[in-house]
Scaffold this motif. Structure first.
Motif, PDB file in Angstrom:
ATOM      1  N   ILE A 290       0.935  -1.083   0.174  1.00 58.30           N
ATOM      2  CA  ILE A 290      -0.045   0.033  -0.038  1.00 58.30           C
ATOM      3  C   ILE A 290       0.822   1.314   0.068  1.00 58.30           C
ATOM      4  O   ILE A 290       1.743   1.092   0.994  1.00 58.30           O
ATOM      5  CB  ILE A 290      -0.935  -0.176   1.419  1.00 58.30           C
ATOM      6  CG1 ILE A 290      -1.833  -1.273   1.281  1.00 58.30           C
ATOM      7  CG2 ILE A 290      -1.823   1.284   1.386  1.00 58.30           C
ATOM      8  CD1 ILE A 290      -2.684  -1.542   2.230  1.00 58.30           C
TER       9      ILE A 290
ATOM     10  N   ASN B  57      -7.800  -4.520   8.432  1.00 54.49           N
ATOM     11  CA  ASN B  57      -8.823  -4.809   7.710  1.00 54.49           C
ATOM     12  C   ASN B  57      -8.749  -6.259   7.046  1.00 54.49           C
ATOM     13  O   ASN B  57      -7.963  -6.568   6.212  1.00 54.49           O
ATOM     14  CB  ASN B  57      -8.892  -3.644   6.514  1.00 54.49           C
ATOM     15  CG  ASN B  57     -10.444  -3.385   6.066  1.00 54.49           C
ATOM     16  OD1 ASN B  57     -11.393  -4.229   6.448  1.00 54.49           O
ATOM     17  ND2 ASN B  57     -10.468  -2.702   4.893  1.00 54.49           N
ATOM     18  N   LYS B  58      -9.600  -6.934   7.795  1.00 53.81           N
ATOM     19  CA  LYS B  58      -9.675  -8.396   7.083  1.00 53.81           C
ATOM     20  C   LYS B  58     -11.172  -8.531   6.363  1.00 53.81           C
ATOM     21  O   LYS B  58     -12.138  -7.856   6.536  1.00 53.81           O
ATOM     22  CB  LYS B  58      -9.882  -9.218   8.257  1.00 53.81           C
ATOM     23  CG  LYS B  58      -8.405  -9.521   8.989  1.00 53.81           C
ATOM     24  CD  LYS B  58      -8.459 -10.417  10.032  1.00 53.81           C
ATOM     25  CE  LYS B  58      -7.258 -10.474  11.136  1.00 53.81           C
ATOM     26  NZ  LYS B  58      -7.265 -11.223  12.152  1.00 53.81           N
TER      27      LYS B  58
ATOM     28  N   ASP C  23      -1.308  -5.215   1.820  1.00 54.94           N
ATOM     29  CA  ASP C  23      -2.428  -6.414   2.108  1.00 54.94           C
ATOM     30  C   ASP C  23      -1.936  -7.905   1.783  1.00 54.94           C
ATOM     31  O   ASP C  23      -1.073  -8.005   0.912  1.00 54.94           O
ATOM     32  CB  ASP C  23      -3.474  -6.151   0.795  1.00 54.94           C
ATOM     33  CG  ASP C  23      -4.627  -6.832   0.935  1.00 54.94           C
ATOM     34  OD1 ASP C  23      -4.729  -7.718   1.845  1.00 54.94           O
ATOM     35  OD2 ASP C  23      -5.341  -7.102  -0.111  1.00 54.94           O
TER      36      ASP C  23
ATOM     37  N   GLN D 158      -2.428 -11.531   1.217  1.00 57.93           N
ATOM     38  CA  GLN D 158      -3.630 -12.373   0.766  1.00 57.93           C
ATOM     39  C   GLN D 158      -3.330 -13.623   0.510  1.00 57.93           C
ATOM     40  O   GLN D 158      -2.137 -14.107   0.434  1.00 57.93           O
ATOM     41  CB  GLN D 158      -4.111 -11.901  -0.573  1.00 57.93           C
ATOM     42  CG  GLN D 158      -4.504 -10.538  -0.700  1.00 57.93           C
ATOM     43  CD  GLN D 158      -4.870  -9.966  -2.149  1.00 57.93           C
ATOM     44  OE1 GLN D 158      -4.600 -10.775  -2.973  1.00 57.93           O
ATOM     45  NE2 GLN D 158      -5.552  -8.904  -2.201  1.00 57.93           N
TER      46      GLN D 158
ATOM     47  N   TYR E 238      -2.170  -1.008   7.651  1.00 55.71           N
ATOM     48  CA  TYR E 238      -1.836   0.159   7.210  1.00 55.71           C
ATOM     49  C   TYR E 238      -2.165   1.305   7.924  1.00 55.71           C
ATOM     50  O   TYR E 238      -3.073   1.113   9.067  1.00 55.71           O
ATOM     51  CB  TYR E 238      -2.173   0.455   5.595  1.00 55.71           C
ATOM     52  CG  TYR E 238      -3.562   0.472   5.540  1.00 55.71           C
ATOM     53  CD1 TYR E 238      -4.359   1.595   5.305  1.00 55.71           C
ATOM     54  CD2 TYR E 238      -4.228  -0.655   5.243  1.00 55.71           C
ATOM     55  CE1 TYR E 238      -5.701   1.514   4.991  1.00 55.71           C
ATOM     56  CE2 TYR E 238      -5.733  -0.693   5.036  1.00 55.71           C
ATOM     57  CZ  TYR E 238      -6.389   0.341   4.865  1.00 55.71           C
ATOM     58  OH  TYR E 238      -7.760   0.347   4.628  1.00 55.71           O
TER      59      TYR E 238
ATOM     60  N   ARG F 297     -12.045  -3.538  -6.241  1.00 51.42           N
ATOM     61  CA  ARG F 297     -10.396  -3.622  -6.850  1.00 51.42           C
ATOM     62  C   ARG F 297     -10.438  -2.897  -7.929  1.00 51.42           C
ATOM     63  O   ARG F 297     -11.071  -3.312  -8.986  1.00 51.42           O
ATOM     64  CB  ARG F 297     -10.026  -5.118  -6.458  1.00 51.42           C
ATOM     65  CG  ARG F 297      -8.756  -5.257  -7.330  1.00 51.42           C
ATOM     66  CD  ARG F 297      -7.435  -4.848  -6.075  1.00 51.42           C
ATOM     67  NE  ARG F 297      -6.415  -5.634  -6.266  1.00 51.42           N
ATOM     68  CZ  ARG F 297      -5.314  -5.365  -7.158  1.00 51.42           C
ATOM     69  NH1 ARG F 297      -5.429  -4.442  -8.088  1.00 51.42           N
ATOM     70  NH2 ARG F 297      -4.279  -6.247  -7.194  1.00 51.42           N
TER      71      ARG F 297
ATOM     72  N   LEU G  27      -8.534 -11.727   2.444  1.00 50.58           N
ATOM     73  CA  LEU G  27      -7.306 -10.702   2.676  1.00 50.58           C
ATOM     74  C   LEU G  27      -7.120  -9.958   4.165  1.00 50.58           C
ATOM     75  O   LEU G  27      -8.120 -10.325   4.923  1.00 50.58           O
ATOM     76  CB  LEU G  27      -8.040  -9.412   1.979  1.00 50.58           C
ATOM     77  CG  LEU G  27      -8.728 -10.014   0.537  1.00 50.58           C
ATOM     78  CD1 LEU G  27     -10.081  -9.816   0.349  1.00 50.58           C
ATOM     79  CD2 LEU G  27      -8.229  -8.536  -0.233  1.00 50.58           C
ATOM     80  N   GLU G  28      -5.849  -9.770   4.533  1.00 49.12           N
ATOM     81  CA  GLU G  28      -5.620  -9.168   5.785  1.00 49.12           C
ATOM     82  C   GLU G  28      -4.758  -7.867   5.285  1.00 49.12           C
ATOM     83  O   GLU G  28      -3.441  -8.121   5.170  1.00 49.12           O
ATOM     84  CB  GLU G  28      -4.991 -10.057   6.616  1.00 49.12           C
ATOM     85  CG  GLU G  28      -4.699  -9.601   7.981  1.00 49.12           C
ATOM     86  CD  GLU G  28      -4.072 -10.654   8.875  1.00 49.12           C
ATOM     87  OE1 GLU G  28      -3.933 -10.207  10.161  1.00 49.12           O
ATOM     88  OE2 GLU G  28      -4.015 -11.749   8.570  1.00 49.12           O
ATOM     89  N   ALA G  29      -5.288  -6.815   5.624  1.00 52.43           N
ATOM     90  CA  ALA G  29      -4.680  -5.473   5.156  1.00 52.43           C
ATOM     91  C   ALA G  29      -4.183  -4.764   6.533  1.00 52.43           C
ATOM     92  O   ALA G  29      -4.982  -4.671   7.325  1.00 52.43           O
ATOM     93  CB  ALA G  29      -5.338  -4.304   4.314  1.00 52.43           C
TER      94      ALA G  29
ATOM     95  N   THR H  69     -15.269  -6.412   3.902  1.00 56.69           N
ATOM     96  CA  THR H  69     -14.128  -6.425   4.818  1.00 56.69           C
ATOM     97  C   THR H  69     -14.722  -5.810   6.375  1.00 56.69           C
ATOM     98  O   THR H  69     -15.909  -5.410   6.210  1.00 56.69           O
ATOM     99  CB  THR H  69     -13.309  -5.254   4.432  1.00 56.69           C
ATOM    100  OG1 THR H  69     -13.397  -3.995   4.667  1.00 56.69           O
ATOM    101  CG2 THR H  69     -12.388  -5.620   2.989  1.00 56.69           C
TER     102      THR H  69
END
Length: 153
Positions: free
Chosen positions: A36, A86-87, A56, A58, A72, A140, A68-70, A115
């Motif tokens: 990111i 953010n999952k 992220d 993934q 930031y 996306r 997904l697991e972001a 999410t």
């Protein structure tokens, strides 16, 4: 009687992303890491910029279900830093998911992308972000992910 759940739109996070790095097949799917590199936060009462770090992480399952697991952060216009974890999941027809992987445009309405963002901050003005549950409806694009964040009331 069960109480009804309601949501309220609060802001949109647009996270600019860089090239995908793949760690390959880890036995349970393909591990991907997507940096990111910036972006913006816009909404009523909260605006700012996505800071240029984080990623992220993934796993693309054999069924093309993407977990997904972001992680930031963003900085508000008034200087508060908010950490985001953010999952979520992204799923849809395989041909459309393949187009997304190639960076080709796909109508976001055709892909299920939801999410559960969690926020942390020491800024008193934004502590409400830690005191509520949020859900995100995301899309996306080739160079960014756009997440409309809704507060669960």
């Amino acid at each position: 009687m069960t109480p009804e759940l309601h949501t309220k739109y609060v802001f949109t996070i647009t996270a600019r992303i860089a090239e995908v790095t793949s760690a390959g097949d880890i036995g349970t799917g393909i591990r991907r890491i997507i940096p990111i590199v910036g972006g913006e936060v816009k909404g009523e009462g909260i605006n700012g910029k996505v800071l240029p770090f984080g990623a992220d992480f993934q796993i693309i399952r054999p069924s093309e279900l993407i977990e997904l697991e972001a992680k930031y952060a963003f900085e508000t216009d008034d200087g508060a830093v908010v950490y985001v974890e953010n999952k979520g999941i992204r799923f849809g027809p395989v041909d459309l998911l393949e187009k997304l992987k190639r960076g080709e445009p796909v109508d976001p309405k055709l892909i299920y992308f939801r999410t559960m963002p969690r926020f942390e901050t020491g800024a008193e003005k934004y502590r409400w972000l830690m005191e509520h549950i949020f859900i995100g409806s995301a899309a996306r694009h080739a160079d960014r992910v756009v997440i409309d964040v809704h507060q669960v009331l």
